[in-house]
Design a protein around this motif. Structure first.
Motif, PDB file in Angstrom:
ATOM      1  N   THR A 106       1.923   7.543  10.459  1.00 11.47           N
ATOM      2  CA  THR A 106       1.070   8.268   9.509  1.00 11.47           C
ATOM      3  C   THR A 106       1.641   9.622   9.131  1.00 11.47           C
ATOM      4  O   THR A 106       1.036  10.353   8.342  1.00 11.47           O
ATOM      5  CB  THR A 106      -0.337   8.459  10.099  1.00 11.47           C
ATOM      6  OG1 THR A 106      -0.243   9.269  11.288  1.00 11.47           O
ATOM      7  CG2 THR A 106      -0.983   7.125  10.453  1.00 11.47           C
ATOM      8  N   GLU A 134       1.975  -3.424   6.827  1.00 11.49           N
ATOM      9  CA  GLU A 134       0.610  -2.935   6.579  1.00 11.49           C
ATOM     10  C   GLU A 134       0.620  -1.542   5.963  1.00 11.49           C
ATOM     11  O   GLU A 134      -0.267  -1.193   5.175  1.00 11.49           O
ATOM     12  CB  GLU A 134      -0.217  -2.947   7.876  1.00 11.49           C
ATOM     13  CG  GLU A 134       0.190  -1.939   8.936  1.00 11.49           C
ATOM     14  CD  GLU A 134       1.389  -2.342   9.787  1.00 11.49           C
ATOM     15  OE1 GLU A 134       1.762  -1.563  10.693  1.00 11.49           O
ATOM     16  OE2 GLU A 134       1.944  -3.435   9.546  1.00 11.49           O
ATOM     17  N   LEU A 135       1.634  -0.731   6.292  1.00 13.80           N
ATOM     18  CA  LEU A 135       1.753   0.607   5.701  1.00 13.80           C
ATOM     19  C   LEU A 135       2.038   0.512   4.209  1.00 13.80           C
ATOM     20  O   LEU A 135       1.447   1.233   3.398  1.00 13.80           O
ATOM     21  CB  LEU A 135       2.886   1.387   6.365  1.00 13.80           C
ATOM     22  CG  LEU A 135       2.752   1.833   7.806  1.00 13.80           C
ATOM     23  CD1 LEU A 135       3.996   2.595   8.213  1.00 13.80           C
ATOM     24  CD2 LEU A 135       1.514   2.689   7.996  1.00 13.80           C
ATOM     25  N   ASP A 149       1.493  -2.113   2.283  1.00 14.06           N
ATOM     26  CA  ASP A 149       0.317  -2.715   1.651  1.00 14.06           C
ATOM     27  C   ASP A 149      -0.730  -1.658   1.328  1.00 14.06           C
ATOM     28  O   ASP A 149      -1.296  -1.629   0.225  1.00 14.06           O
ATOM     29  CB  ASP A 149      -0.302  -3.770   2.564  1.00 14.06           C
ATOM     30  CG  ASP A 149       0.450  -5.096   2.556  1.00 14.06           C
ATOM     31  OD1 ASP A 149       1.504  -5.177   1.889  1.00 14.06           O
ATOM     32  OD2 ASP A 149      -0.014  -6.045   3.216  1.00 14.06           O
ATOM     33  N   ALA A 150      -0.987  -0.782   2.292  1.00 13.39           N
ATOM     34  CA  ALA A 150      -2.009   0.259   2.089  1.00 13.39           C
ATOM     35  C   ALA A 150      -1.598   1.206   0.963  1.00 13.39           C
ATOM     36  O   ALA A 150      -2.443   1.640   0.162  1.00 13.39           O
ATOM     37  CB  ALA A 150      -2.231   1.035   3.390  1.00 13.39           C
ATOM     38  N   ARG A 203       3.026   6.794  -2.231  1.00 14.63           N
ATOM     39  CA  ARG A 203       1.906   7.748  -2.253  1.00 14.63           C
ATOM     40  C   ARG A 203       2.306   9.065  -2.910  1.00 14.63           C
ATOM     41  O   ARG A 203       1.522   9.664  -3.655  1.00 14.63           O
ATOM     42  CB  ARG A 203       1.398   7.993  -0.821  1.00 14.63           C
ATOM     43  CG  ARG A 203       0.679   6.782  -0.217  1.00 14.63           C
ATOM     44  CD  ARG A 203       0.215   7.058   1.201  1.00 14.63           C
ATOM     45  NE  ARG A 203      -0.461   5.918   1.774  1.00 14.63           N
ATOM     46  CZ  ARG A 203      -1.752   5.639   1.634  1.00 14.63           C
ATOM     47  NH1 ARG A 203      -2.514   6.457   0.922  1.00 14.63           N
ATOM     48  NH2 ARG A 203      -2.291   4.582   2.198  1.00 14.63           N
ATOM     49  N   GLN A 252      -2.156  -0.591  -2.292  1.00 15.47           N
ATOM     50  CA  GLN A 252      -3.587  -0.603  -2.596  1.00 15.47           C
ATOM     51  C   GLN A 252      -4.029   0.757  -3.133  1.00 15.47           C
ATOM     52  O   GLN A 252      -4.859   0.843  -4.043  1.00 15.47           O
ATOM     53  CB  GLN A 252      -4.376  -0.979  -1.343  1.00 15.47           C
ATOM     54  CG  GLN A 252      -4.235  -2.442  -0.955  1.00 15.47           C
ATOM     55  CD  GLN A 252      -4.851  -2.763   0.393  1.00 15.47           C
ATOM     56  OE1 GLN A 252      -4.937  -1.906   1.273  1.00 15.47           O
ATOM     57  NE2 GLN A 252      -5.270  -4.006   0.582  1.00 15.47           N
ATOM     58  N   TYR A 253      -3.456   1.815  -2.570  1.00 17.95           N
ATOM     59  CA  TYR A 253      -3.754   3.167  -3.046  1.00 17.95           C
ATOM     60  C   TYR A 253      -3.301   3.326  -4.497  1.00 17.95           C
ATOM     61  O   TYR A 253      -4.036   3.866  -5.345  1.00 17.95           O
ATOM     62  CB  TYR A 253      -3.045   4.177  -2.146  1.00 17.95           C
ATOM     63  CG  TYR A 253      -3.272   5.623  -2.513  1.00 17.95           C
ATOM     64  CD1 TYR A 253      -4.519   6.220  -2.371  1.00 17.95           C
ATOM     65  CD2 TYR A 253      -2.215   6.414  -2.981  1.00 17.95           C
ATOM     66  CE1 TYR A 253      -4.722   7.554  -2.693  1.00 17.95           C
ATOM     67  CE2 TYR A 253      -2.401   7.747  -3.303  1.00 17.95           C
ATOM     68  CZ  TYR A 253      -3.668   8.313  -3.151  1.00 17.95           C
ATOM     69  OH  TYR A 253      -3.856   9.637  -3.484  1.00 17.95           O
ATOM     70  N   ALA A 302       6.194   3.590   2.026  1.00 17.10           N
ATOM     71  CA  ALA A 302       4.768   3.886   1.866  1.00 17.10           C
ATOM     72  C   ALA A 302       4.563   5.334   1.430  1.00 17.10           C
ATOM     73  O   ALA A 302       3.768   5.623   0.514  1.00 17.10           O
ATOM     74  CB  ALA A 302       4.037   3.614   3.177  1.00 17.10           C
ATOM     75  N   TYR A 320      -0.202  -9.353  -0.251  1.00 19.31           N
ATOM     76  CA  TYR A 320      -0.588  -8.568   0.907  1.00 19.31           C
ATOM     77  C   TYR A 320      -0.541  -9.451   2.154  1.00 19.31           C
ATOM     78  O   TYR A 320      -0.464 -10.681   2.067  1.00 19.31           O
ATOM     79  CB  TYR A 320      -2.007  -8.026   0.734  1.00 19.31           C
ATOM     80  CG  TYR A 320      -2.162  -6.973  -0.341  1.00 19.31           C
ATOM     81  CD1 TYR A 320      -1.348  -5.848  -0.374  1.00 19.31           C
ATOM     82  CD2 TYR A 320      -3.162  -7.100  -1.307  1.00 19.31           C
ATOM     83  CE1 TYR A 320      -1.514  -4.876  -1.343  1.00 19.31           C
ATOM     84  CE2 TYR A 320      -3.341  -6.129  -2.283  1.00 19.31           C
ATOM     85  CZ  TYR A 320      -2.515  -5.022  -2.303  1.00 19.31           C
ATOM     86  OH  TYR A 320      -2.686  -4.071  -3.265  1.00 19.31           O
TER      87      TYR A 320
END
Length: 541
Positions: free
Chosen positions: A278, A366-367, A369-370, A343, A373-374, A339, A404
């Motif tokens: 993160t 998963e990072l 993917d998130a 962002r 999605q953002y 990721a 995803y």
């Protein structure tokens, strides 16, 4: 890694008394060849995207709005004559003052950001492949382990380790053979070319010298065979061929010594905690990096200044700006960096993101993917290169993927295969990935001429080139029809793709198939048809 077309495997051509090793070739770069992707099948006989026709017939009286496209790649040369006018500059940040003026967590990010750099200004140039990292990280735990004795969570990691180990060992074997071949080719060609230079008493062996020698020096019969070799491979001189061969040799050596070396780890240079998925704010503001060839080329395809009589024209108009986000080294990008790059681009206003990179494993998908999605939530279109492994991605893995982890399609992403300028069995690039469910459409990606660092231009091939063509089309639509959403841009691009039913070679084979069976649309992106459809959709509203 940044996708680049795979080199053809070694072929030896016996030419007269000498052996010249054909390691690859450069495309011919006549005026039409340098901008073939902009041409029209009906008007020009070339399966391009009809950009010239669209500007001439549909857009001449319209005024485009500003659009921001992020290029997540290896970096972009910020001083290039064809890119400098269209590169994004953040007005809220003061260059070089060492402060985070806009409080976004990134200091001095005037031109974008580099997630592969350290605070001291150093940058990662070469990274390991993801399978190398998996082998290095998990070998102690899983080598010799019995699967049935592991926990369900560890069983999944064990399975990934086994797949990565197999891929790693296969890659090591193939790259060692490639390196040995390239070493032999460089030594052989250097010797052979030197003998001809000595015989003709010249310092430079180009096609003009060899053509003259064919007539004036019948005592040097190898001049004829060498002339034919250079013509066939489209190199202007033997020095040019040797330079390209040496570059290929150095890339292969880096793969053997670094990308495929479990003991190699450049990441401490960045100074982040690789286990903290993160974490943000690491890196530096050098959005060009140590080798910006790939990213510069992609940026030029999207929006290189049109009509300035320099180099090559981009697809998009002059109101489009390009943001550089560096997360893609030579080797495989890390999921954490991808990721964060997505962002960063979204948070700084990008409306379209071009992503010409990919890999075989994604341990922290998963990072990504998130982040995607953002981007979807923020109305940002993602355009991704399908990959250059001649794979059917309906059956084989390639990341970032079309779906995803939960199996749902990524709604705001376009996945792009590569096509050529020949409406023949060679229409599909031999290297391009394909898939009737997982590749949306094709776009020009073979012999694409575009900007490279230091005000130079080069011809590259790859789905890396096809994705920015589609990103450029999306940018044109957004510029002239700014009310369109990301999902509408995707819809228009898909619905307006021109279908082809040409019998083509399935990538990686000599099997003939209908081109339309290799992607969801069965077509090639077309700006002219896309503008017509966008006009119709927005007029009806």
């Amino acid at each position: 890694m940044a996708f680049a077309a795979r080199s053809p495997y070694p072929r030896l051509a016996l030419l007269g008394l000498l052996t010249f090793t054909a390691f690859g070739s450069r495309a011919q770069t006549g005026e039409a060849g340098r901008r073939w992707q902009h041409l029209d099948l009906q008007a020009d006989g070339v399966p391009g995207i009809s950009a010239d026709r669209a500007y001439r017939e549909l857009l001449a009286t319209r005024t485009p709005a500003p659009v921001l496209v992020a290029v997540i790649d290896s970096g972009i040369d910020s001083t290039h004559q064809d890119l400098k006018p269209i590169l994004w500059r953040k007005p809220s940040e003061v260059a070089g003052n060492g402060l985070d003026d806009d409080k976004n967590g990134y200091v001095d990010d005037v031109r974008g950001w580099n997630f592969l750099g350290g605070k001291d200004g150093q940058n990662i140039a070469v990274e390991t492949l993801e399978q190398t990292r998996i082998v290095a990280q998990d070998r102690a735990q899983f080598e010799g382990a019995k699967r049935k004795k592991l926990s369900p969570e560890d069983q999944a990691k064990f399975d990934q380790y086994q797949r990565a180990k197999k891929a790693f060992e296969k890659a090591v074997d193939a790259e060692n053979k490639e390196l040995a071949y390239l070493k032999e080719a460089f030594a052989s060609n250097t010797f052979s070319f030197g003998k001809v230079k000595q015989a003709l008493n010249v310092a430079v062996l180009d096609t003009a010298v060899l053509r003259q020698a064919m007539v004036s020096r019948p005592d040097v019969p190898s001049a004829k065979s060498l002339y034919a070799y250079l013509r066939r491979t489209h190199f202007g001189s033997t020095d040019e061929e040797l330079k390209a061969l040496e570059e290929a040799l150095n890339r292969s050596r880096n793969r053997v010594e670094k990308s495929l070396n479990p003991a190699y780890n450049p990441r401490p240079l960045v100074g982040d905690d690789v286990t903290n998925l993160t974490e943000t704010g690491y890196g530096n503001p050098d959005s060009q990096g140590p080798d910006a060839s790939h990213g510069t080329h992609c940026a030029g395809i999207i929006a290189g200044v049109r009509g300035n009589q320099l180099g090559a024209d981009g697809v998009a108009p002059a109101t489009v700006r390009i943001m550089s986000v560096r997360s893609t080294p030579s080797g495989d990008e890390r999921d954490k960096d991808v990721a964060n790059a997505i962002r960063y681009a979204v948070d700084n206003g990008a409306q379209i993101i071009s992503m010409s990179f990919g890999k075989d494993f994604s341990p922290n998908k998963e990072l990504v993917d998130a982040a995607m999605q953002y981007a979807d939530q923020k109305g940002v279109l993602l355009v991704h290169a399908a990959g250059n492994s001649s794979l059917n991605t309906d059956k084989e893995q390639n990341f970032p993927s079309y779906r995803y982890l939960n199996g749902q399609d990524i709604p705001n992403q376009l996945t792009v295969g590569a096509s050529s300028r020949l409406n023949t069995p060679a229409l599909t690039a031999t290297f391009s990935n394909y898939g009737q469910q997982t590749v949306d459409l094709f776009a020009p990606g073979v012999d694409i001429y575009s900007a490279t660092p230091a005000n130079t231009y080069s011809t590259f091939s790859g789905t890396s080139m096809a994705a920015p063509v589609v990103a450029g089309v999306a940018a044109v639509l957004k510029a002239y029809f700014p009310q369109l959403t990301a999902l509408q841009l995707k819809q228009i691009i898909l619905q307006s793709a021109v279908p082809y039913h040409t019998q083509v070679y399935r990538p990686g084979t000599k099997q003939l198939v209908d081109f339309a069976t290799l992607s969801r649309t069965g077509g090639i992106v077309n700006l002219y048809e896309a503008v017509k459809l966008a006009d119709k959709m927005t007029t009806l509203k």
